[in-house]
Motif scaffolding. Structure first.
Motif, PDB file in Angstrom:
ATOM      1  N   ALA A  24       0.839  -1.210   0.000  1.00 52.38           N
ATOM      2  CA  ALA A  24       0.000   0.000   0.000  1.00 52.38           C
ATOM      3  C   ALA A  24       0.869   1.254   0.000  1.00 52.38           C
ATOM      4  O   ALA A  24       0.579   2.229  -0.711  1.00 52.38           O
ATOM      5  N   TYR A  29       0.019   5.546  -0.645  1.00 53.07           N
ATOM      6  CA  TYR A  29      -0.930   5.823   0.431  1.00 53.07           C
ATOM      7  C   TYR A  29      -0.197   6.113   1.732  1.00 53.07           C
ATOM      8  O   TYR A  29       0.892   5.592   1.988  1.00 53.07           O
ATOM      9  N   LYS A  30      -0.815   6.933   2.594  1.00 50.85           N
ATOM     10  CA  LYS A  30      -0.206   7.369   3.842  1.00 50.85           C
ATOM     11  C   LYS A  30      -0.680   6.507   5.006  1.00 50.85           C
ATOM     12  O   LYS A  30      -1.644   5.747   4.892  1.00 50.85           O
ATOM     13  N   GLU A  33      -4.338   6.845   6.175  1.00 48.75           N
ATOM     14  CA  GLU A  33      -5.259   6.300   5.183  1.00 48.75           C
ATOM     15  C   GLU A  33      -5.284   4.780   5.234  1.00 48.75           C
ATOM     16  O   GLU A  33      -6.360   4.158   5.159  1.00 48.75           O
ATOM     17  N   VAL A  34      -4.110   4.183   5.386  1.00 48.71           N
ATOM     18  CA  VAL A  34      -4.026   2.716   5.413  1.00 48.71           C
ATOM     19  C   VAL A  34      -4.677   2.158   6.672  1.00 48.71           C
ATOM     20  O   VAL A  34      -5.552   1.274   6.610  1.00 48.71           O
ATOM     21  N   THR A  37      -8.583   2.931   6.815  1.00 48.77           N
ATOM     22  CA  THR A  37      -9.405   2.049   5.978  1.00 48.77           C
ATOM     23  C   THR A  37      -9.477   0.655   6.574  1.00 48.77           C
ATOM     24  O   THR A  37     -10.533   0.006   6.557  1.00 48.77           O
ATOM     25  N   PHE A 218      -9.864  10.706   3.684  1.00 49.39           N
ATOM     26  CA  PHE A 218      -9.968   9.757   2.570  1.00 49.39           C
ATOM     27  C   PHE A 218     -11.413   9.338   2.304  1.00 49.39           C
ATOM     28  O   PHE A 218     -11.715   8.793   1.237  1.00 49.39           O
ATOM     29  N   LEU A 223     -10.222   9.016  -2.461  1.00 51.50           N
ATOM     30  CA  LEU A 223      -9.180   7.993  -2.361  1.00 51.50           C
ATOM     31  C   LEU A 223      -9.739   6.621  -2.011  1.00 51.50           C
ATOM     32  O   LEU A 223      -9.228   5.593  -2.463  1.00 51.50           O
ATOM     33  N   LEU A 228      -7.059   1.888  -2.499  1.00 44.84           N
ATOM     34  CA  LEU A 228      -7.062   1.963  -1.035  1.00 44.84           C
ATOM     35  C   LEU A 228      -8.143   1.067  -0.450  1.00 44.84           C
ATOM     36  O   LEU A 228      -7.942   0.446   0.602  1.00 44.84           O
TER      37      LEU A 228
END
Length: 318
Positions: A24, A29-30, A33-34, A37, A218, A223, A228
């Motif tokens: 990821a 992706y930051k 965000e990871v 999610t 996000f 995103l 993601l």
């Protein structure tokens, strides 16, 4: 056997997370965000399971009410105080995930999982200090194996500590400290409640904390509907849903000691995934260290099982 396999699959699921996170990151992706999610998907799946559990319980209650067969005693009914406690107990999992996943930006995934596994001796140290008890001989031997295995598995002996990013090493060790705190606190948070409800409220607490630390932009900037969502679904499925569910099914039947032994499979799975999928080089010396770390994890549990068996034999012969 099916309960052993249940715990085995749960532990193996944890082992693939680091590889998914690195992939990821490779897509840009930051951290927020990871992890965001992952927890969002995990929370949705956990509440779907809780809803299914509630419907099953209601169906059983209606069935038992219409027959003369008494129903089983109900689990602890959750009050808001219980729910808040469970949400607070879920907070260390978020901190662990943030520290562990951030360490993957600076150090190889094979090293990050080894550092995370230091929770074994850190937990022993925390309990020894809190109870003011010196560790016994088997614990000291275990710590020696873990320390020696870590030096080999991390590649420090053949590469030198200077070859690794200091921030990554610190983040990896801090994730082990956070995970140790989670193990200590989670077992004390409303243990009599149904596992499905405990898991749902703990994940909810973790999600709320994460959204405070990392506002979920996000969800609104588009995103989420790209790759993601795929990464988050895989992380939520294999990290926040499958392992807690399978552990809740298998651990009560095989015991915590055997679960600890089987759970150690997370380490070689993570190293194998990083080696084959991420193409990280893992030397024979490092694999030797992995085996020593596994021995350090397994040894005290085997000792406990042997001691219990001897006690049982002694009791039966009296």
């Amino acid at each position: 056997m099916k309960y052993l396999i249940s715990v085995l699959i749960g532990a193996m699921s944890y082992g693939i997370l680091s590889t998914i996170v690195v992939l990821a990151y490779g897509q840009g992706y930051k951290l927020g965000e990871v992890v965001g999610t992952q927890l969002l998907i995990g929370c949705i799946l956990a509440w779907l399971l809780a809803l299914y559990t509630k419907l099953r319980e209601n169906r059983k209650q209606r069935h038992s009410a219409g027959t003369a067969v008494p129903s089983k005693p109900a689990a602890t009914r959750l009050t808001w105080k219980h729910r808040v406690l469970l949400m607070m107990a879920g907070a260390p999992t978020v901190i662990t995930g943030l520290l562990y996943y951030q360490s993957l930006r600076y150090i190889p995934a094979s090293l990050a999982i080894i550092l995370l596994f230091q929770f074994t001796w850190i937990s022993v140290l925390i309990q020894a200090v809190s109870k003011r008890q010196r560790p016994d001989k088997i614990t000291i031997l275990t710590l020696i194996l873990l320390f020696g295995g870590t030096l080999l598995a991390a590649g420090i002996l053949n590469q030198g500590a200077a070859e690794f990013n200091l921030l990554g090493l610190m983040l990896g060790l801090l994730s082990a400290v956070s995970y140790s705190m989670f193990i200590i606190f989670s077992g004390k948070a409303v243990p009599s409640a149904h596992p499905a409800y405990r898991s749902a409220w703990m994940v909810t607490g973790g999600l709320l904390l994460l959204f405070i630390l990392f506002p979920p932009y996000f969800l609104f900037n588009g995103l989420l509907w790209g790759q993601l969502l795929l990464f988050g679904f895989l992380l939520g499925l294999f990290g926040a849903f499958i392992p807690p569910l399978l552990f809740a099914i298998g651990v009560p039947h095989i015991g915590g000691g055997m679960a600890g032994i089987i759970g150690a499979v997370e380490l070689p799975v993570a190293v194998l995934m990083s080696s084959f999928v991420l193409q990280e080089h893992v030397s024979l010396l490092q694999w030797t260290g992995v085996v020593l770390v596994l021995l350090g994890v397994v040894l005290p549990e085997l000792y406990k099982l042997r001691w219990r068996n001897n006690q049982a034999v002694s009791s039966s012969s009296v």
